[in-house]
Design an enzyme around this catalytic site. Structure first.
Site, PDB file in Angstrom:
ATOM      1  N   CYS A  88      39.398  43.843  43.556  1.00 45.29           N
ATOM      2  CA  CYS A  88      39.626  42.773  42.534  1.00 45.29           C
ATOM      3  C   CYS A  88      39.031  43.416  41.223  1.00 45.29           C
ATOM      4  O   CYS A  88      37.959  44.415  41.163  1.00 45.29           O
ATOM      5  CB  CYS A  88      38.706  41.612  42.852  1.00 45.29           C
ATOM      6  SG  CYS A  88      37.584  41.040  41.634  1.00 45.29           S
ATOM      7  N   GLU A  89      39.568  43.449  40.191  1.00 44.99           N
ATOM      8  CA  GLU A  89      39.328  44.371  39.056  1.00 44.99           C
ATOM      9  C   GLU A  89      38.151  43.802  38.000  1.00 44.99           C
ATOM     10  O   GLU A  89      37.622  44.404  37.305  1.00 44.99           O
ATOM     11  CB  GLU A  89      40.577  44.526  37.974  1.00 44.99           C
ATOM     12  CG  GLU A  89      40.949  43.098  37.155  1.00 44.99           C
ATOM     13  CD  GLU A  89      42.318  43.407  36.292  1.00 44.99           C
ATOM     14  OE1 GLU A  89      43.022  44.511  36.509  1.00 44.99           O
ATOM     15  OE2 GLU A  89      42.650  42.607  35.518  1.00 44.99           O
ATOM     16  N   HIS A  90      37.845  42.623  38.552  1.00 46.38           N
ATOM     17  CA  HIS A  90      36.740  41.877  37.716  1.00 46.38           C
ATOM     18  C   HIS A  90      35.241  42.310  38.437  1.00 46.38           C
ATOM     19  O   HIS A  90      34.348  42.355  37.640  1.00 46.38           O
ATOM     20  CB  HIS A  90      36.718  40.494  37.791  1.00 46.38           C
ATOM     21  CG  HIS A  90      38.216  39.828  37.241  1.00 46.38           C
ATOM     22  ND1 HIS A  90      38.783  38.872  37.801  1.00 46.38           N
ATOM     23  CD2 HIS A  90      38.744  40.109  36.127  1.00 46.38           C
ATOM     24  CE1 HIS A  90      39.929  38.765  37.292  1.00 46.38           C
ATOM     25  NE2 HIS A  90      40.040  39.279  36.018  1.00 46.38           N
ATOM     26  N   HIS A  91      35.382  42.540  39.709  1.00 44.67           N
ATOM     27  CA  HIS A  91      33.932  42.792  40.306  1.00 44.67           C
ATOM     28  C   HIS A  91      34.042  44.064  41.083  1.00 44.67           C
ATOM     29  O   HIS A  91      33.046  44.366  41.686  1.00 44.67           O
ATOM     30  CB  HIS A  91      33.640  41.642  41.185  1.00 44.67           C
ATOM     31  CG  HIS A  91      33.637  40.190  40.595  1.00 44.67           C
ATOM     32  ND1 HIS A  91      34.608  39.398  40.551  1.00 44.67           N
ATOM     33  CD2 HIS A  91      32.525  39.771  39.988  1.00 44.67           C
ATOM     34  CE1 HIS A  91      34.439  38.250  39.967  1.00 44.67           C
ATOM     35  NE2 HIS A  91      33.119  38.367  39.509  1.00 44.67           N
TER      36      HIS A  91
ATOM     37  N   HIS B  12      38.895  36.926  49.097  1.00 40.86           N
ATOM     38  CA  HIS B  12      38.209  37.724  48.055  1.00 40.86           C
ATOM     39  C   HIS B  12      36.711  37.603  48.185  1.00 40.86           C
ATOM     40  O   HIS B  12      36.061  36.748  48.415  1.00 40.86           O
ATOM     41  CB  HIS B  12      38.515  36.856  46.598  1.00 40.86           C
ATOM     42  CG  HIS B  12      39.915  37.004  45.952  1.00 40.86           C
ATOM     43  ND1 HIS B  12      40.121  37.738  45.116  1.00 40.86           N
ATOM     44  CD2 HIS B  12      41.174  36.616  46.615  1.00 40.86           C
ATOM     45  CE1 HIS B  12      41.436  37.725  44.929  1.00 40.86           C
ATOM     46  NE2 HIS B  12      42.049  36.792  45.919  1.00 40.86           N
TER      47      HIS B  12
ATOM     48  N   GLN C  37      45.197  39.344  42.217  1.00 43.04           N
ATOM     49  CA  GLN C  37      46.267  38.998  43.246  1.00 43.04           C
ATOM     50  C   GLN C  37      47.430  38.663  42.664  1.00 43.04           C
ATOM     51  O   GLN C  37      48.545  38.887  43.031  1.00 43.04           O
ATOM     52  CB  GLN C  37      45.547  38.158  44.089  1.00 43.04           C
ATOM     53  CG  GLN C  37      46.457  37.456  45.414  1.00 43.04           C
ATOM     54  CD  GLN C  37      45.927  36.561  46.098  1.00 43.04           C
ATOM     55  OE1 GLN C  37      44.508  36.471  46.251  1.00 43.04           O
ATOM     56  NE2 GLN C  37      46.561  35.881  47.068  1.00 43.04           N
TER      57      GLN C  37
HETATM   58 ZN   LIG Z   1      36.683  39.137  41.790  1.00 39.30          ZN
END
Ligand SMILES: [Zn+2]
Length: 198
Positions: free
Chosen positions: A71-74, A140, A112
């Site tokens: 995931c590119e956010h975390h 996730h 996703q």
């Molecule tokens: Zn994430």
């Protein structure tokens, strides 16, 4: 990158020189390079020689393709199953190439929803079918490990193009074949389930 990982370990309050962590920066770099190796992949090369002209226009389905992405956010993993279907117009693609395509786009920093669209768009562009459908179901870790609400939920995303978008019966046939059932999962709900961006 290894010096950056050493610094990250220090920032976390660790001692990067203790025995157990000595080789960690090297391992982390190698792991991250592999997990993002999809950036360097050439789609045409991946599909090379695997497009065949046929007189066949029934639905082709490859289901339960395992995938692992970040995931590119975390920068935490999300992973699960991907189901792909298309209806050939004049060409089919070698079946083994579909999981390869899923890998190429999974091995990048992703959300996703975009991953799902990229797989569908690429098949549409390269195979020119009458329609293409992609459904992805994923857990996730940025939600489950952090104890975010709905930790056991699975995020479901879909991309329906061509005949799968235009024809409800075709869409239902596909969803039935992958056992998503008629209306069992509100695909629209996916957007609110996939990776919480905080
Ligand atoms: Zn994430």
């Amino acid at each position: 990158m290894q010096e950056t990982v050493r610094q990250l370990l220090r920032d976390l309050g660790e001692d990067p020189d203790r025995e157990g962590l000595l080789n960690t920066p090297r391992r982390v770099e190698r792991a991250l390079r592999f997990l993002t190796s999809g950036y360097g992949a050439d789609i045409d090369q991946v599909l090379n020689g695997a497009l065949f002209t046929v007189d066949y226009s029934e639905m082709v389905i490859v289901k339960d393709i395992d995938f692992y992405s970040l995931c590119e956010h975390h920068l935490l993993p999300f992973f699960g199953k991907c189901h792909v279907a298309y209806i050939p117009s004049t060409k089919v693609i070698g079946l083994s190439k579909i999981p390869r395509l899923v890998d190429v786009f999974s091995r990048r920093l992703q959300v996703q929803e975009r991953l799902t669209s990229q797989i569908a768009d690429t098949i549409l562009q390269k195979v020119a079918p009458l329609g293409v459908a992609v459904v992805m179901e994923a857990t996730h870790l940025c939600m489950s490990m952090r104890g975010v609400e709905k930790q056991n939920s699975v995020a479901v995303t879909s991309a329906m193009l061509g005949a799968f978008r235009d024809n409800a019966r075709t869409r239902m046939e596909f969803l039935d074949l992958i056992k998503m059932g008629v209306g069992s999962v509100a695909l629209r709900e996916a957007a609110s389930l996939a990776c919480a961006e905080d």
